[in-house]
Every structure is written in C-alpha cells, then in structure tokens.
Design a protein around this motif. Structure first.
Motif, PDB file in Angstrom:
ATOM      1  N   TYR A 145       0.833  -1.180   0.000  1.00 57.71           N
ATOM      2  CA  TYR A 145       0.000   0.000   0.000  1.00 57.71           C
ATOM      3  C   TYR A 145       0.878   1.245   0.000  1.00 57.71           C
ATOM      4  O   TYR A 145       2.094   1.173   0.271  1.00 57.71           O
ATOM      5  CB  TYR A 145      -0.959   0.014   1.190  1.00 57.71           C
ATOM      6  N   SER A 146       0.253   2.362  -0.317  1.00 56.66           N
ATOM      7  CA  SER A 146       0.984   3.633  -0.376  1.00 56.66           C
ATOM      8  C   SER A 146       0.181   4.695   0.358  1.00 56.66           C
ATOM      9  O   SER A 146      -1.039   4.797   0.196  1.00 56.66           O
ATOM     10  CB  SER A 146       1.196   4.055  -1.824  1.00 56.66           C
ATOM     11  N   TYR A 147       0.878   5.495   1.174  1.00 59.11           N
ATOM     12  CA  TYR A 147       0.205   6.570   1.906  1.00 59.11           C
ATOM     13  C   TYR A 147       0.688   7.943   1.443  1.00 59.11           C
ATOM     14  O   TYR A 147       0.540   8.932   2.156  1.00 59.11           O
ATOM     15  CB  TYR A 147       0.366   6.402   3.426  1.00 59.11           C
ATOM     16  N   GLY A 148       1.281   7.964   0.262  1.00 57.41           N
ATOM     17  CA  GLY A 148       1.696   9.212  -0.351  1.00 57.41           C
ATOM     18  C   GLY A 148       2.728   8.936  -1.425  1.00 57.41           C
ATOM     19  O   GLY A 148       3.236   7.805  -1.552  1.00 57.41           O
ATOM     20  N   VAL A 149       3.070   9.978  -2.192  1.00 61.25           N
ATOM     21  CA  VAL A 149       4.094   9.820  -3.228  1.00 61.25           C
ATOM     22  C   VAL A 149       5.389   9.364  -2.576  1.00 61.25           C
ATOM     23  O   VAL A 149       5.848   9.944  -1.593  1.00 61.25           O
ATOM     24  CB  VAL A 149       4.282  11.144  -3.979  1.00 61.25           C
ATOM     25  N   LYS A 150       5.939   8.299  -3.123  1.00 55.94           N
ATOM     26  CA  LYS A 150       7.189   7.675  -2.662  1.00 55.94           C
ATOM     27  C   LYS A 150       7.077   7.028  -1.286  1.00 55.94           C
ATOM     28  O   LYS A 150       8.081   6.544  -0.747  1.00 55.94           O
ATOM     29  CB  LYS A 150       8.341   8.683  -2.676  1.00 55.94           C
ATOM     30  N   ASP A 151       5.899   7.018  -0.675  1.00 56.04           N
ATOM     31  CA  ASP A 151       5.694   6.377   0.619  1.00 56.04           C
ATOM     32  C   ASP A 151       4.907   5.098   0.446  1.00 56.04           C
ATOM     33  O   ASP A 151       3.701   5.132   0.150  1.00 56.04           O
ATOM     34  CB  ASP A 151       4.930   7.306   1.572  1.00 56.04           C
ATOM     35  N   THR A 152       5.592   3.959   0.610  1.00 53.67           N
ATOM     36  CA  THR A 152       4.930   2.679   0.441  1.00 53.67           C
ATOM     37  C   THR A 152       5.324   1.741   1.574  1.00 53.67           C
ATOM     38  O   THR A 152       6.334   1.962   2.256  1.00 53.67           O
ATOM     39  CB  THR A 152       5.303   2.016  -0.911  1.00 53.67           C
ATOM     40  N   ASP A 153       4.523   0.694   1.752  1.00 53.16           N
ATOM     41  CA  ASP A 153       4.848  -0.287   2.789  1.00 53.16           C
ATOM     42  C   ASP A 153       4.259  -1.633   2.395  1.00 53.16           C
ATOM     43  O   ASP A 153       3.395  -1.718   1.506  1.00 53.16           O
ATOM     44  CB  ASP A 153       4.311   0.151   4.145  1.00 53.16           C
ATOM     45  N   LYS A 154       4.736  -2.675   3.075  1.00 53.80           N
ATOM     46  CA  LYS A 154       4.328  -4.034   2.744  1.00 53.80           C
ATOM     47  C   LYS A 154       3.002  -4.390   3.389  1.00 53.80           C
ATOM     48  O   LYS A 154       2.678  -3.932   4.484  1.00 53.80           O
ATOM     49  CB  LYS A 154       5.400  -5.023   3.227  1.00 53.80           C
ATOM     50  N   GLY A 155       2.282  -5.263   2.692  1.00 49.84           N
ATOM     51  CA  GLY A 155       1.072  -5.832   3.246  1.00 49.84           C
ATOM     52  C   GLY A 155       1.306  -7.266   3.666  1.00 49.84           C
ATOM     53  O   GLY A 155       2.433  -7.693   3.936  1.00 49.84           O
ATOM     54  N   GLU A 156       0.216  -8.019   3.671  1.00 50.06           N
ATOM     55  CA  GLU A 156       0.223  -9.392   4.174  1.00 50.06           C
ATOM     56  C   GLU A 156       1.002 -10.362   3.291  1.00 50.06           C
ATOM     57  O   GLU A 156       1.623 -11.298   3.772  1.00 50.06           O
ATOM     58  CB  GLU A 156      -1.239  -9.837   4.295  1.00 50.06           C
ATOM     59  N   VAL A 157       0.969 -10.160   1.955  1.00 51.87           N
ATOM     60  CA  VAL A 157       1.551 -11.127   1.024  1.00 51.87           C
ATOM     61  C   VAL A 157       2.482 -10.417   0.046  1.00 51.87           C
ATOM     62  O   VAL A 157       2.297 -10.470  -1.168  1.00 51.87           O
ATOM     63  CB  VAL A 157       0.453 -11.925   0.290  1.00 51.87           C
ATOM     64  N   SER A 158       3.512  -9.763   0.538  1.00 49.65           N
ATOM     65  CA  SER A 158       4.364  -8.907  -0.281  1.00 49.65           C
ATOM     66  C   SER A 158       5.534  -9.621  -0.950  1.00 49.65           C
ATOM     67  O   SER A 158       6.159  -9.059  -1.858  1.00 49.65           O
ATOM     68  CB  SER A 158       4.896  -7.752   0.569  1.00 49.65           C
ATOM     69  N   ASP A 159       5.853 -10.842  -0.534  1.00 47.49           N
ATOM     70  CA  ASP A 159       7.016 -11.528  -1.103  1.00 47.49           C
ATOM     71  C   ASP A 159       6.852 -11.713  -2.608  1.00 47.49           C
ATOM     72  O   ASP A 159       5.843 -12.211  -3.074  1.00 47.49           O
ATOM     73  CB  ASP A 159       7.195 -12.900  -0.437  1.00 47.49           C
ATOM     74  N   GLY A 160       7.891 -11.318  -3.362  1.00 48.42           N
ATOM     75  CA  GLY A 160       7.858 -11.465  -4.812  1.00 48.42           C
ATOM     76  C   GLY A 160       7.274 -10.280  -5.547  1.00 48.42           C
ATOM     77  O   GLY A 160       7.217 -10.270  -6.774  1.00 48.42           O
ATOM     78  N   TYR A 161       6.850  -9.257  -4.784  1.00 50.84           N
ATOM     79  CA  TYR A 161       6.249  -8.061  -5.370  1.00 50.84           C
ATOM     80  C   TYR A 161       6.987  -6.810  -4.911  1.00 50.84           C
ATOM     81  O   TYR A 161       7.477  -6.749  -3.782  1.00 50.84           O
ATOM     82  CB  TYR A 161       4.789  -7.907  -4.943  1.00 50.84           C
ATOM     83  N   SER A 162       7.028  -5.825  -5.785  1.00 52.49           N
ATOM     84  CA  SER A 162       7.503  -4.498  -5.394  1.00 52.49           C
ATOM     85  C   SER A 162       6.543  -3.469  -5.977  1.00 52.49           C
ATOM     86  O   SER A 162       5.773  -3.771  -6.897  1.00 52.49           O
ATOM     87  CB  SER A 162       8.929  -4.236  -5.893  1.00 52.49           C
ATOM     88  N   VAL A 163       6.575  -2.266  -5.416  1.00 47.79           N
ATOM     89  CA  VAL A 163       5.675  -1.210  -5.876  1.00 47.79           C
ATOM     90  C   VAL A 163       6.452   0.093  -6.010  1.00 47.79           C
ATOM     91  O   VAL A 163       7.523   0.262  -5.448  1.00 47.79           O
ATOM     92  CB  VAL A 163       4.485  -0.995  -4.912  1.00 47.79           C
ATOM     93  N   SER A 164       5.854   0.988  -6.775  1.00 45.71           N
ATOM     94  CA  SER A 164       6.405   2.332  -6.857  1.00 45.71           C
ATOM     95  C   SER A 164       5.288   3.333  -7.052  1.00 45.71           C
ATOM     96  O   SER A 164       4.269   3.030  -7.701  1.00 45.71           O
ATOM     97  CB  SER A 164       7.416   2.447  -8.006  1.00 45.71           C
ATOM     98  N   ARG A 165       5.487   4.506  -6.479  1.00 46.13           N
ATOM     99  CA  ARG A 165       4.512   5.580  -6.645  1.00 46.13           C
ATOM    100  C   ARG A 165       5.283   6.892  -6.769  1.00 46.13           C
ATOM    101  O   ARG A 165       5.644   7.510  -5.783  1.00 46.13           O
ATOM    102  CB  ARG A 165       3.553   5.634  -5.453  1.00 46.13           C
ATOM    103  N   SER A 166       5.536   7.281  -7.997  1.00 44.58           N
ATOM    104  CA  SER A 166       6.312   8.486  -8.268  1.00 44.58           C
ATOM    105  C   SER A 166       5.416   9.714  -8.437  1.00 44.58           C
ATOM    106  O   SER A 166       5.907  10.849  -8.392  1.00 44.58           O
ATOM    107  CB  SER A 166       7.174   8.288  -9.515  1.00 44.58           C
ATOM    108  N   LYS A 167       4.126   9.503  -8.631  1.00 44.13           N
ATOM    109  CA  LYS A 167       3.181  10.608  -8.672  1.00 44.13           C
ATOM    110  C   LYS A 167       1.859  10.145  -8.087  1.00 44.13           C
ATOM    111  O   LYS A 167       1.572   8.938  -8.036  1.00 44.13           O
ATOM    112  CB  LYS A 167       2.990  11.148 -10.088  1.00 44.13           C
ATOM    113  N   THR A 168       1.048  11.092  -7.639  1.00 41.86           N
ATOM    114  CA  THR A 168      -0.168  10.772  -6.891  1.00 41.86           C
ATOM    115  C   THR A 168      -1.068   9.821  -7.650  1.00 41.86           C
ATOM    116  O   THR A 168      -1.651   8.905  -7.068  1.00 41.86           O
ATOM    117  CB  THR A 168      -0.943  12.065  -6.572  1.00 41.86           C
TER     118      THR A 168
END
Lengths: 114, 116
Positions: free
Chosen positions: A48-71
C-alpha cells in the motif's frame, strides 16, 4: 465511480518474466492499495501507499515491489513471475481520515503465469 | 491465521425472502467493518459499513449488525432480489490506533444466489 483504471485488464506471461501492473486514479486520493484475490482467501493486501514515494508491505508482499512516483499512479511489479502469482489483482483508493474510511476498487487485472 | 472468516461458502435464497450473511473475526483491535459485493469480472463495490461504537447500521434493504462480545457481524438483505446474486465479502480494519492506514483484512467471501 471512483475514477480508477487498471492496465492491462488481462495478461498471460511466462514464468521468470517481469510484469508490471498499473493503477491510475483521477481524483488525487492519497492512499492506494494493491490486493490479490484467490479462491478460498478472499482479497489479501500486497502493498500500500500513503503518499508519493511512501509505500509499505502488506500481508503477502514476497515477490512483489511497488512504486509511486506521482499521486495518480501506483505500479505493482512482479520481478520474476511464478505460477503462484496467477491471480486477479485489484487496486483500491481511499482518503483515510480516521475510523470511517472506505476503500473503492478498480476493475481488476487477471494475470496468468504459465 | 485467518483473522476474518466467512464460514459459509454459499447461500441460496428465494426472491423476496431475507438473506443473512455471517462473518466472524478474531482480532479485538478491529474497529471498523465493511461489506463489499462483487460481480464476476468486476471489482468489489462498497455496500455498507459499521464502526465499533454502533451495533446496527441500515441503508435501504441492507442492514449490518455487529456483536462485539461475540466478535460477529452479519449482513441482512430484505427483501432479496435476483440482482443481489454475487459474492459478498466482509472486511475489517483497525483504524482507532491511527497507524493502520486503512488496511483491510477480508473474509473468504460467500456466494449468494437469489432464485426468482
């Protein structure tokens, strides 16, 4: 309509290939989420993401990555897809302001990893 | 560890009758509960919610009941209509602490079929 689109809507890929799913929103919501839906498990939070460039892992995050460079965009990447990542992926948005927040979901992406 | 459980995979109801969908949870930190409806090939859509300071919330044909002591909630649909046929998910979050960022924990879902 919460103004959420997901792309692609369907994808078939081979084991070991990288895959990126895109979630796009038009209403400047601060919070965005990626879930996967599998039979017998309901929906499970990946990242999940709580703002631009602010992300964190959830329950099943292994094998996944995320990015949020704009809203408006939240990208989910499978670095090296495996058959266990065959699933339906949903993006959600919210304006979390305390107790009574509600999440709204996009239409989903069906991913098949062969 | 499944913190939110929907123990009935499916429910079949006659049109016009009441549908009751059940959900149990184990995490006592959950303080906000939601029901979503999902049609095939679509995303979940929000139906109704309830916070832990209430024990009932109504919206038209939909009523959600919360029993905190039993850690149980239920969704009542009266009268049921064929268009209500869908998968129903209950979800919970622990928002009171201010650090949950609205993260939801979902049950497995119940398939509701309303027969004409």
């Amino acid at each position: 309509d919460a103004g959420i689109t997901q792309s692609p809507r369907h994808k078939v890929t081979e084991t070991g290939t990288p895959v990126t799913l895109r979630c796009h929103q038009t209403e400047n919501h601060r919070y965005m989420y990626w879930y996967r839906q599998d039979p017998g498990h309901g929906l499970r939070l990946i990242h999940y993401s709580y703002g631009v460039k602010d992300t964190d892992k959830g329950e099943v995050s292994d094998g996944y990555s995320v990015s949020r460079s704009k809203t408006e965009d939240f990208l989910l990447t499978l670095e090296s897809a495996t058959s266990s990542q065959t699933s339906v992926y949903f993006c959600a948005i919210s304006e979390f302001q305390g107790w009574t927040d509600t999440q709204y979901f996009g239409p989903g992406t069906r991913l098949t990893v062969l | 560890d499944q913190q939110v459980k929907q123990n009935s995979p499916s429910l079949s109801v006659q049109e016009g009758r009441i549908s009751i969908l059940n959900c149990d949870y184990t995490n006592s930190m959950f303080d906000y509960f939601l029901w979503y409806k999902k049609y095939p090939a679509e995303g979940p859509t929000f139906l109704i919610s309830i916070s832990s300071i209430k024990d009932k919330n109504e919206d038209g044909r939909f009523t959600v009941f919360l029993n905190k002591s039993a850690k149980h909630l239920s969704l009542h649909i009266v009268p049921s209509q064929p268009g209500d046929s869908a998968v129903y998910f209950c979800a919970a979050s622990a928002n009171g602490g201010g650090t949950s960022y609205g993260k939801l924990t979902f049950g497995q879902g119940t398939i509701l079929t309303v027969h004409p």
